[in-house]
Design a protein around this motif. Structure first.
Motif, PDB file in Angstrom:
ATOM      1  N   ASN A 135      30.930  44.245  46.013  1.00 33.16           N
ATOM      2  CA  ASN A 135      31.472  45.413  45.706  1.00 33.16           C
ATOM      3  C   ASN A 135      30.567  46.381  44.593  1.00 33.16           C
ATOM      4  O   ASN A 135      30.580  47.480  44.520  1.00 33.16           O
ATOM      5  N   TYR A 136      30.141  45.463  43.600  1.00 32.20           N
ATOM      6  CA  TYR A 136      29.231  46.373  42.602  1.00 32.20           C
ATOM      7  C   TYR A 136      27.907  47.006  43.178  1.00 32.20           C
ATOM      8  O   TYR A 136      27.621  48.008  42.576  1.00 32.20           O
ATOM      9  N   ASP A 165      45.418  47.456  44.366  1.00 30.33           N
ATOM     10  CA  ASP A 165      45.855  47.508  42.909  1.00 30.33           C
ATOM     11  C   ASP A 165      47.226  48.061  42.660  1.00 30.33           C
ATOM     12  O   ASP A 165      47.298  49.424  42.838  1.00 30.33           O
ATOM     13  N   LYS A 219      36.426  59.461  33.749  1.00 27.14           N
ATOM     14  CA  LYS A 219      36.285  58.141  32.914  1.00 27.14           C
ATOM     15  C   LYS A 219      36.759  58.319  31.532  1.00 27.14           C
ATOM     16  O   LYS A 219      37.556  57.417  30.929  1.00 27.14           O
ATOM     17  N   GLU A 258      29.375  50.279  44.486  1.00 19.94           N
ATOM     18  CA  GLU A 258      29.600  51.136  43.331  1.00 19.94           C
ATOM     19  C   GLU A 258      28.452  51.706  42.718  1.00 19.94           C
ATOM     20  O   GLU A 258      27.998  52.699  42.243  1.00 19.94           O
ATOM     21  N   TRP A 304      37.419  42.189  42.300  1.00 20.26           N
ATOM     22  CA  TRP A 304      36.134  42.616  43.006  1.00 20.26           C
ATOM     23  C   TRP A 304      35.044  41.620  42.906  1.00 20.26           C
ATOM     24  O   TRP A 304      34.330  41.641  43.775  1.00 20.26           O
ATOM     25  N   ALA A 305      35.061  40.905  41.663  1.00 21.63           N
ATOM     26  CA  ALA A 305      33.814  40.148  41.399  1.00 21.63           C
ATOM     27  C   ALA A 305      33.806  38.754  41.957  1.00 21.63           C
ATOM     28  O   ALA A 305      32.803  38.054  42.137  1.00 21.63           O
ATOM     29  N   GLN A 347      41.849  48.265  34.882  1.00 21.82           N
ATOM     30  CA  GLN A 347      40.523  48.488  35.107  1.00 21.82           C
ATOM     31  C   GLN A 347      39.863  47.156  35.028  1.00 21.82           C
ATOM     32  O   GLN A 347      39.202  46.854  36.127  1.00 21.82           O
ATOM     33  N   ILE A 348      39.991  46.388  34.097  1.00 17.88           N
ATOM     34  CA  ILE A 348      39.562  45.007  33.882  1.00 17.88           C
ATOM     35  C   ILE A 348      40.129  44.239  34.946  1.00 17.88           C
ATOM     36  O   ILE A 348      39.349  43.555  35.562  1.00 17.88           O
ATOM     37  N   GLU A 403      41.037  44.778  37.970  1.00 15.14           N
ATOM     38  CA  GLU A 403      40.627  45.319  39.233  1.00 15.14           C
ATOM     39  C   GLU A 403      39.260  44.846  39.381  1.00 15.14           C
ATOM     40  O   GLU A 403      38.708  44.320  40.314  1.00 15.14           O
ATOM     41  N   ARG A 404      38.228  45.097  38.089  1.00 15.07           N
ATOM     42  CA  ARG A 404      37.098  44.508  38.419  1.00 15.07           C
ATOM     43  C   ARG A 404      36.900  43.051  38.790  1.00 15.07           C
ATOM     44  O   ARG A 404      35.971  42.767  39.305  1.00 15.07           O
TER      45      ARG A 404
END
Length: 216
Positions: free
Chosen positions: A119-120, A211, A52, A123, A201-202, A194-195, A197-198
């Motif tokens: 998805n959260y 992606d 990360k 993860e 997923w939300a 990443q923003i 993709e998140r």
């Protein structure tokens, strides 16, 4: 675009800056924007933290992960004990439907399976498992169940992009096919990718994100 030497130096400095990572046992090399991390760490959580940290560095286009988890002086934790600790942590985490998740451990390698609604949750289950001592790796096979919804997934994702202060919504295209979202376009830094993709997923009903955004 930075030179390979400058990118290598920046990643090494970021690893040194990250308090959860012991950078002294991690090697860094760079080639055309692709950073290779090697060496060893003491936990899977530290391995994730190192990756990360590397992704935060500007001009990093990709990561080749070769870090190994080693416990040179610690007694080995048995697989059944690791499994029990993971199940306990999942049970304590109220955001996860632990009754729908199965855990298998073989030689310290954890396999998570089952179904969740978001998805959260998938993860978070992986993150919880990574904190357990003795875990050397995780295969996250948890599936995100598609939720029926009448809302337009694409419009919700694009609205999320436009709300973000750190993302140029006009530079990203979104295509949907059922619960699958396909992202394409260009961004200037890895964290923007990443923003995006998140945000995808939300959205309700999303069970897969492809992606294809390019960092330039």
């Amino acid at each position: 675009m930075k030179s390979d030497a400058q990118l290598q130096s920046d990643v090494m400095e970021e690893l040194e800056w990250e308090p959860s990572v012991d950078h002294s046992h991690i090697g860094v090399s760079a080639n055309d924007g692709i950073v290779t991390l090697s060496g060893s760490v003491k936990s899977y959580a530290e391995k994730l933290a190192a990756e990360k940290a590397a992704r935060r560095v500007r001009d990093v286009r990709g990561i080749a992960e070769e870090i190994q988890v080693r416990f040179p002086s610690d007694p080995k934790t048995s697989d059944p004990e690791i499994a029990k600790r993971i199940l306990d942590v999942l049970a304590w985490d109220v955001t996860i439907p632990d009754d729908r998740i199965s855990v298998k451990v073989e030689h310290g390698w954890v396999t998570l399976s089952g179904t969740v609604d978001w998805n959260y949750q998938k993860e978070t289950a992986k993150k919880d498992a990574s904190k357990i001592h003795g875990v050397v790796g995780i295969s996250n096979l948890i599936e995100v169940r598609q939720l029926p919804t009448s809302r337009d997934i694409r419009d919700r994702i694009m609205s999320a992009f436009r709300r973000s202060a750190n993302l140029d919504a006009n530079s990203i295209s979104v295509a949907t096919d059922g619960g699958t979202v396909k992202l394409s376009g260009q961004v200037h830094a890895w964290h923007e990718r990443q923003i995006a993709e998140r945000a995808a997923w939300a959205a309700p009903g999303v069970n897969r994100v492809e992606d294809n955004i390019v960092v330039v």
